[in-house]
Design an enzyme around this catalytic site. Structure first.
Site, mmCIF file in Angstrom:
data_model
loop_
_atom_site.group_PDB
_atom_site.id
_atom_site.type_symbol
_atom_site.label_atom_id
_atom_site.label_comp_id
_atom_site.label_asym_id
_atom_site.label_seq_id
_atom_site.Cartn_x
_atom_site.Cartn_y
_atom_site.Cartn_z
ATOM 1 N N ASN A 1 0.970 13.801 4.566
ATOM 2 C CA ASN A 1 0.177 12.855 5.350
ATOM 3 C C ASN A 1 0.668 11.416 5.246
ATOM 4 O O ASN A 1 0.409 10.602 6.139
ATOM 5 C CB ASN A 1 -1.292 12.905 4.921
ATOM 6 C CG ASN A 1 -1.490 12.606 3.450
ATOM 7 O OD1 ASN A 1 -1.028 13.370 2.597
ATOM 8 N ND2 ASN A 1 -2.157 11.511 3.131
ATOM 9 N N CYS B 1 -3.782 11.008 10.559
ATOM 10 C CA CYS B 1 -2.821 11.868 9.861
ATOM 11 C C CYS B 1 -3.034 13.345 10.175
ATOM 12 O O CYS B 1 -2.061 14.096 10.354
ATOM 13 C CB CYS B 1 -2.902 11.625 8.361
ATOM 14 S SG CYS B 1 -4.573 11.503 7.702
ATOM 15 N N HIS C 1 -1.676 17.116 3.718
ATOM 16 C CA HIS C 1 -2.859 17.725 4.336
ATOM 17 C C HIS C 1 -2.517 19.130 4.823
ATOM 18 O O HIS C 1 -1.399 19.381 5.300
ATOM 19 C CB HIS C 1 -3.321 16.916 5.549
ATOM 20 C CG HIS C 1 -3.875 15.567 5.224
ATOM 21 N ND1 HIS C 1 -4.169 15.148 3.946
ATOM 22 C CD2 HIS C 1 -4.228 14.541 6.058
ATOM 23 C CE1 HIS C 1 -4.664 13.900 4.000
ATOM 24 N NE2 HIS C 1 -4.701 13.526 5.266
ATOM 25 N N GLY D 1 0.807 -1.210 0.000
ATOM 26 C CA GLY D 1 0.000 0.000 0.000
ATOM 27 C C GLY D 1 0.843 1.265 0.000
ATOM 28 O O GLY D 1 2.074 1.212 0.144
#
Length: 344
Positions: free
Chosen positions: A315, A130, A242, A12
């Site tokens: 993030n 996050c 972010h 991932g």
């Protein structure tokens, strides 16, 4: 003798970032193992200049593993983290599965590293949301000086927070707009290309979303349960990093200049705050960087002892993979764990 590290969810976005950061920071590992579900078995992932073949989590023996970096989602973590912890490895989990468990420390090393001692109760340490991670890195040094009463934060969260599917959806929708194809939404509740969506995670009874509740609950657990927190979480058409617009009310007076100097000296923070065109950081500049960037620091005249600021961070790094590796470094540097092979 170094440590044996397992990365679960290695295929991932965050798992790949964990592998990259372990290599970048020269983590003292003699062996790094990439793990994922059976369907990913045999997939190749990069670890520095090496290539690792992914092994299946379901059949892996953790008996000689020292640290497991878990980034496979809450359902997998709920099932596997206790088993891995019982086998003797310390699990550092990136999901929300264990963050609110009183027996599991929730750690941001720059903020509450001392709380890590509680890991031995379950052999699990939680990584925060996050958005929370970058927020508390910026709040902690100010709280130490002037004591925070209340925080109001609006987040501008990139699509990578929703995983690879979120990134693919933004890409595909953007392309569809330009070639005049139908714009299809699968991952998000509304179109994300050239749009913003004030909805992350599920809705709760009070009208908040679960993401907004996470920021509130985690800030209290990590920093101070007395702080009041209000959050509006928004998904924006940005691939990585972010941003947050943060308003803070303090018990004691603090000026923008004082806050700027405090944050310049604070661990994990990087102040870029010039009152001129471009004198601030955007998600684009923060991507791939470790720091929590703080800009637009100014006094808020609408409340007594108020400040406003802009906070940006990658993030996938500080919000996830980097923070997990930093937690592992705390375990090693404070000699809270020893390599099991060496001990044997």
């Amino acid at each position: 003798m170094g440590y044996k590290i397992a990365v679960v969810g290695a295929t991932g976005n965050v798992g790949r970032e964990m592998l990259a950061i372990l290599d970048e920071r020269g983590f003292p590992a003699d062996e790094v193992v990439a793990l994922a579900s059976r369907r990913s078995q045999g997939t190749e992932v990069s670890f520095g200049d090496r290539t690792l073949k992914v092994k299946a989590l379901e059949s892996y023996d953790f008996s000689d593993t020292d640290i497991c970096l878990m980034s496979a989602g809450g359902t997998v973590s709920k099932e596997w983290s206790p088993k891995i912890g019982a086998a003797g490895a310390v699990v550092i989990d990136n999901s929300s599965a264990w963050r609110y468990d009183s027996d599991v420390p929730l750690i941001v090393p720059e903020v509450n590293a001392d709380a890590i001692k509680g890991f031995s109760r379950r052999n699990i340490i939680a990584n925060p949301n996050c958005s929370t991670a970058q927020l508390v890195v910026a709040l902690k040094p100010l709280h130490d000086v002037a004591t925070i009463r209340r925080v109001v934060v609006a987040t501008y969260q990139s699509v990578s927070g929703a995983g690879k599917d979120g990134m693919d959806e933004l890409f595909n929708q953007t392309r569809a707009v330009f070639v005049n194809d139908p714009v299809e939404s699968h991952k998000f509740t509304k179109r994300i290309a050239f749009n913003v969506i004030p909805h992350i995670d599920v809705f709760m009874e009070d009208g908040s979303t679960k993401e907004e509740w996470k920021v509130m609950a985690e800030t209290k657990k990590i920093l101070d349960p007395k702080i009041k927190v209000a959050c509006t979480a928004v998904r924006v058409p940005v691939f990585v990093s972010h941003s947050e617009a943060v308003n803070i009310e303090f018990e004691k007076p603090i000026t923008a200049d004082e806050a700027r100097e405090i944050l310049r000296e604070a661990p994990g923070c990087l102040v870029v705050d010039k009152r001129e065109d471009g004198g601030y950081v955007t998600p684009y500049e923060a991507t791939g960087e470790d720091a929590t960037y703080i800009s637009r620091i100014r006094e808020d005249a609408t409340v007594e002892n108020g400040l406003a600021m802009w906070v940006v961070s990658d993030n996938l790094r500080k919000g996830a993979a980097l923070n997990a590796v930093q937690i592992a470094e705390v375990l090693v540097n404070r000699k809270l764990i020893q390599p099991r092979k060496q001990a044997a």
